[in-house]
Design a protein around this motif. Structure first.
Motif, PDB file in Angstrom:
ATOM      1  N   MET A 115      84.083 -14.856  32.955  1.00  0.00           N
ATOM      2  CA  MET A 115      83.656 -14.776  34.598  1.00  0.00           C
ATOM      3  C   MET A 115      84.958 -13.937  35.151  1.00  0.00           C
ATOM      4  O   MET A 115      86.034 -14.312  34.756  1.00  0.00           O
ATOM      5  CB  MET A 115      83.596 -15.999  35.250  1.00  0.00           C
ATOM      6  CG  MET A 115      83.176 -15.713  36.573  1.00  0.00           C
ATOM      7  SD  MET A 115      83.288 -17.355  37.660  1.00  0.00           S
ATOM      8  CE  MET A 115      82.793 -18.645  36.695  1.00  0.00           C
ATOM      9  N   VAL A 136      82.393 -10.374  41.733  1.00  0.00           N
ATOM     10  CA  VAL A 136      82.309 -11.373  40.482  1.00  0.00           C
ATOM     11  C   VAL A 136      81.532 -10.461  39.524  1.00  0.00           C
ATOM     12  O   VAL A 136      80.488  -9.970  39.821  1.00  0.00           O
ATOM     13  CB  VAL A 136      81.564 -12.388  40.837  1.00  0.00           C
ATOM     14  CG1 VAL A 136      81.608 -13.489  39.713  1.00  0.00           C
ATOM     15  CG2 VAL A 136      82.125 -13.373  42.140  1.00  0.00           C
ATOM     16  N   ASN A 137      81.878 -10.530  38.272  1.00  0.00           N
ATOM     17  CA  ASN A 137      81.346  -9.560  37.134  1.00  0.00           C
ATOM     18  C   ASN A 137      80.868  -8.208  37.757  1.00  0.00           C
ATOM     19  O   ASN A 137      79.857  -7.685  37.090  1.00  0.00           O
ATOM     20  CB  ASN A 137      80.312 -10.285  36.571  1.00  0.00           C
ATOM     21  CG  ASN A 137      80.846 -11.767  36.085  1.00  0.00           C
ATOM     22  OD1 ASN A 137      81.967 -11.867  35.726  1.00  0.00           O
ATOM     23  ND2 ASN A 137      79.944 -12.626  35.774  1.00  0.00           N
ATOM     24  N   GLU A 184      71.025 -18.577  40.837  1.00  0.00           N
ATOM     25  CA  GLU A 184      70.891 -17.937  39.524  1.00  0.00           C
ATOM     26  C   GLU A 184      71.098 -16.639  39.452  1.00  0.00           C
ATOM     27  O   GLU A 184      70.097 -16.189  39.788  1.00  0.00           O
ATOM     28  CB  GLU A 184      70.088 -18.719  38.526  1.00  0.00           C
ATOM     29  CG  GLU A 184      69.966 -20.291  38.462  1.00  0.00           C
ATOM     30  CD  GLU A 184      70.924 -21.069  38.003  1.00  0.00           C
ATOM     31  OE1 GLU A 184      72.043 -20.470  37.300  1.00  0.00           O
ATOM     32  OE2 GLU A 184      71.274 -22.391  38.338  1.00  0.00           O
ATOM     33  N   LYS A 210      73.417 -15.153  33.968  1.00  0.00           N
ATOM     34  CA  LYS A 210      74.234 -16.198  33.454  1.00  0.00           C
ATOM     35  C   LYS A 210      75.039 -16.957  34.547  1.00  0.00           C
ATOM     36  O   LYS A 210      75.566 -18.058  34.174  1.00  0.00           O
ATOM     37  CB  LYS A 210      74.972 -16.039  32.168  1.00  0.00           C
ATOM     38  CG  LYS A 210      74.213 -15.402  31.160  1.00  0.00           C
ATOM     39  CD  LYS A 210      74.773 -14.918  29.936  1.00  0.00           C
ATOM     40  CE  LYS A 210      74.035 -14.538  28.773  1.00  0.00           C
ATOM     41  NZ  LYS A 210      74.944 -13.697  27.830  1.00  0.00           N
ATOM     42  N   LEU A 211      75.166 -16.332  35.437  1.00  0.00           N
ATOM     43  CA  LEU A 211      76.013 -16.886  36.520  1.00  0.00           C
ATOM     44  C   LEU A 211      75.383 -17.768  37.814  1.00  0.00           C
ATOM     45  O   LEU A 211      74.209 -17.365  38.105  1.00  0.00           O
ATOM     46  CB  LEU A 211      76.641 -15.491  37.328  1.00  0.00           C
ATOM     47  CG  LEU A 211      77.587 -15.895  38.624  1.00  0.00           C
ATOM     48  CD1 LEU A 211      79.022 -16.657  38.050  1.00  0.00           C
ATOM     49  CD2 LEU A 211      78.036 -14.583  39.283  1.00  0.00           C
ATOM     50  N   SER A 212      75.824 -18.945  37.913  1.00  0.00           N
ATOM     51  CA  SER A 212      75.023 -19.687  38.847  1.00  0.00           C
ATOM     52  C   SER A 212      76.151 -20.039  40.166  1.00  0.00           C
ATOM     53  O   SER A 212      77.590 -20.153  39.988  1.00  0.00           O
ATOM     54  CB  SER A 212      75.092 -20.945  38.463  1.00  0.00           C
ATOM     55  OG  SER A 212      74.813 -22.013  39.384  1.00  0.00           O
ATOM     56  N   LEU A 258      81.375 -21.262  41.663  1.00  0.00           N
ATOM     57  CA  LEU A 258      80.665 -20.285  40.617  1.00  0.00           C
ATOM     58  C   LEU A 258      80.769 -20.711  39.119  1.00  0.00           C
ATOM     59  O   LEU A 258      81.757 -21.635  38.736  1.00  0.00           O
ATOM     60  CB  LEU A 258      81.552 -18.851  40.552  1.00  0.00           C
ATOM     61  CG  LEU A 258      81.370 -17.927  41.764  1.00  0.00           C
ATOM     62  CD1 LEU A 258      81.492 -18.596  43.047  1.00  0.00           C
ATOM     63  CD2 LEU A 258      82.370 -16.974  41.680  1.00  0.00           C
ATOM     64  N   GLU A 259      79.699 -20.877  38.475  1.00  0.00           N
ATOM     65  CA  GLU A 259      79.751 -21.333  37.088  1.00  0.00           C
ATOM     66  C   GLU A 259      79.157 -20.214  36.049  1.00  0.00           C
ATOM     67  O   GLU A 259      78.229 -19.843  36.404  1.00  0.00           O
ATOM     68  CB  GLU A 259      79.042 -22.646  37.108  1.00  0.00           C
ATOM     69  CG  GLU A 259      79.651 -23.615  37.795  1.00  0.00           C
ATOM     70  CD  GLU A 259      78.722 -24.994  38.092  1.00  0.00           C
ATOM     71  OE1 GLU A 259      78.874 -25.955  37.289  1.00  0.00           O
ATOM     72  OE2 GLU A 259      77.623 -24.734  38.916  1.00  0.00           O
ATOM     73  N   GLU A 260      79.672 -20.150  34.937  1.00  0.00           N
ATOM     74  CA  GLU A 260      79.265 -19.468  33.965  1.00  0.00           C
ATOM     75  C   GLU A 260      79.881 -19.882  32.428  1.00  0.00           C
ATOM     76  O   GLU A 260      81.206 -20.048  32.577  1.00  0.00           O
ATOM     77  CB  GLU A 260      79.661 -17.599  34.153  1.00  0.00           C
ATOM     78  CG  GLU A 260      78.969 -16.948  33.401  1.00  0.00           C
ATOM     79  CD  GLU A 260      79.527 -15.357  33.492  1.00  0.00           C
ATOM     80  OE1 GLU A 260      78.585 -14.708  34.138  1.00  0.00           O
ATOM     81  OE2 GLU A 260      80.478 -15.062  33.434  1.00  0.00           O
ATOM     82  N   SER A 275      83.885 -23.047  35.592  1.00  0.00           N
ATOM     83  CA  SER A 275      83.648 -23.211  37.079  1.00  0.00           C
ATOM     84  C   SER A 275      84.814 -22.474  37.599  1.00  0.00           C
ATOM     85  O   SER A 275      86.067 -23.151  37.537  1.00  0.00           O
ATOM     86  CB  SER A 275      83.310 -24.659  37.189  1.00  0.00           C
ATOM     87  OG  SER A 275      83.442 -24.741  38.502  1.00  0.00           O
TER      88      SER A 275
END
Ligand SMILES: [Zn+2]
Ligand SMILES: [Zn+2]
Length: 253
Positions: free
Chosen positions: A1, A25-26, A127, A130-132, A149-151, A155
Motif C-alpha cells: 500500500m 492511496v495507491n 472495498e 484489493k484495498l479495504s 486502510l487494509e491491503e 493495515s
C-alpha cells in the motif's frame, strides 16, 4: 500500500508545511480533498476513482469543487464521493448550494454526473479492488471519521482530525503497520487543543499507548503557525518510530 500526503504549499520554499489535507492511496483513492484539486497534477486527479471525506472542515474539502470540475468528462467514469450523512448535509447546504458553487449533487441526477454519492457508515468497510477502507468515528468538534486502510494483510490508520479517541484503536490494532496521526497544537495551547478536539504532542503520545506496541507513527496536521515548535516537542518525546510526515513523499507499507 502506498500513501502520500499531498503538498499544500505550492511554493518550493515550504514543502514541509501542511495547510490542507489530502492523502492519495495507491494513486487512485483520495482521503479528503483539501488540496486535491489544486496540488495534484491534472493527470493525478484524473486517476482518482474514489474520494473519502473525513469531516466537513474546510481544510479537508476546500478544493473538492475544483477537483470535481477538473475531472468532469460527462462520462459514467466520474469519481465516487464517500461521505457520512453529516458531511453530505454540510456539502449540500454550504457548498453545493448554487451560491458558493453549483449544486453538483443535484445536477448529477439530471445531466451526466459529476460524482456518484456513496454513504459511509460506521465500521462498514468499503472495498476498492484489493484495498479495504473502514470508517470509524473519532473525537472531533463535528462528526468525523478516521479510516482503517487494509491491503495484502497490512493495515494503516489515518486519523485527521481528532482529540483523544478509543474505538478506532480497538478496531485497527491487528496487523497495524503505521498510523498517520494529528499533532495540531503545541503544549502551550493544550486548552485550545482540548476545546477544538485536537491533539498536542503529549496527547499524541498518550494515544500511541493505546496501541500497546510499537508501530511507525507519522505525525500530520501540524498547524503552520507552530510548526517548528511542534517538531521540537515531538522530537523531545523520544518515541521510536515517530516522525513528521513530509508532504509530497510517498510512504510504502
Ligand atoms: Zn477538523
Ligand atoms: Zn483539519
Amino acid at each position: 500500500m502506498r500513501v502520500r500526503l499531498l503538498r499544500s504549499a505550492l511554493a518550493e520554499s515550504a514543502p514541509e508545511q501542511q495547510y490542507l489535507t489530502t492523502f492519495l492511496v495507491n494513486d487512485t483513492v483520495a482521503i479528503d480533498a483539501g488540496s486535491l484539486g489544486i496540488s495534484a497534477t491534472l493527470e493525478e486527479q484524473r486517476r482518482i476513482t474514489d474520494v473519502f471525506i473525513s469531516h466537513s472542515h474546510m481544510d479537508h474539502l476546500a478544493s473538492l469543487p475544483t477537483f470535481l470540475e477538473n475531472v468532469y468528462t460527462q462520462g459514467d467514469d466520474c469519481p465516487s464521493l464517500h461521505v457520512s450523512d453529516a458531511v453530505r448535509a454540510a456539502l449540500q447546504e454550504h457548498i453545493f448550494n448554487d451560491r458558493i458553487w453549483p449544486d453538483f449533487i443535484g445536477l448529477s441526477e439530471k445531466i451526466p454526473p459529476f460524482l456518484k454519492l456513496k454513504t459511509l457508515r460506521e465500521r462498514q468497510a468499503v472495498e476498492i479492488g484489493k484495498l479495504s477502507i473502514t470508517p470509524v468515528s473519532v473525537n472531533h468538534s463535528v462528526p468525523t471519521f478516521g479510516f482503517i486502510l487494509e491491503e495484502a494483510g497490512k493495515s494503516v490508520v489515518i486519523i485527521s482530525d481528532s482529540g483523544p479517541t478509543e474505538e478506532i484503536w480497538k478496531q485497527g490494532k491487528a496487523r497495524l503497520q503505521a498510523v498517520f496521526l494529528e499533532a495540531s497544537f503545541p503544549e502551550s495551547l493544550a486548552e485550545l487543543a482540548h476545546c477544538a478536539r485536537h491533539l498536542t504532542p503529549k496527547l499524541l503520545a498518550a494515544e500511541l499507548k493505546k496501541i500497546g506496541r510499537g508501530v511507525r507513527i507519522l505525525a500530520i496536521h501540524l498547524k503552520s503557525a507552530f510548526h517548528s515548535r511542534l517538531v521540537r516537542e515531538l522530537d523531545a518525546l523520544g518515541i521510536p518510530g515517530l516522525e513528521v510526515a513530509l508532504p509530497g513523499k510517498e510512504y510504502e507499507f
